[in-house]
Enzyme design. Sequence first.
Site: not given
Ligand code: SAH
Length: 213
Positions: A64
């Site tokens: 993010s």
């Molecule tokens: N907090 C992370 C943001 C990653 S983007 C960072 O700082 O890097 C969002 C993430 O949510 C992705 O890795 C995606 O695979 C995950 N995601 C999407 N749907 C999800 C679900 N139902 N349960 C858990 N993770 C999920």
Amino acid sequence: MKDTHKHQGLRNQLLTILSEKGISDQKVLAAMGRVPRHLFMDSGFVDFAYQDKAFPIAAGQTISQPYTVAFQSELLRVQKNDKILEIGTGSGYQTAVLLELGAKVYTIERQQELYKKTHLFLPKIGYVPKKMIFGDGYKGLPEQAPFDGILVTAGAPFVPKPLLAQLKIGGSLVIPLGETVQTMTLFSRTGVKDFEKQSLGSFRFVPMLKEKS
Ligand code: SAH
């Protein structure tokens, strides 16, 4: 895996940008000033680590944007030792910021490749969540509930009911809601059946998907 004066300098510049964009919580800024974001990105992108931008990580996901991490962290109003559930571990960057804020962090990721990578990586650089789970965040983590705060870092088409149910009274759920563009939404639990909802601006996230993969 070095963190140098140069990196600290770049981080300080990033903190200035975040303050200018309206982030005022000094605890959040200080926490972000301590997390070496360049270590969370694949080597090709290291030069971009301290720009206020989202970047690709493994499995088609993104780390993010720093402003988004700061904004969500600020809304969560983390107190030391708060029990926080994060949905979407991804690179682990937001997890590290929550740990720097003194939270006890439980974090769920649905993509196995990312889960495995971050599960190994975070402790290697000194960040140890209470639990990292490979699972589906739509279900939350009932066995560890209730939580002081729940932070969703993927765009959710609707509010998963289990997440509201797993909040303490007085606790907050921060969740970007919407399909292509998301509205950052804050739910505060004010009673057993009572929640207050606030809508706080537009953001873009990768989608929150059902089931593990
Ligand atoms: N907090 C992370 C943001 C990653 S983007 C960072 O700082 O890097 C969002 C993430 O949510 C992705 O890795 C995606 O695979 C995950 N995601 C999407 N749907 C999800 C679900 N139902 N349960 C858990 N993770 C999920």
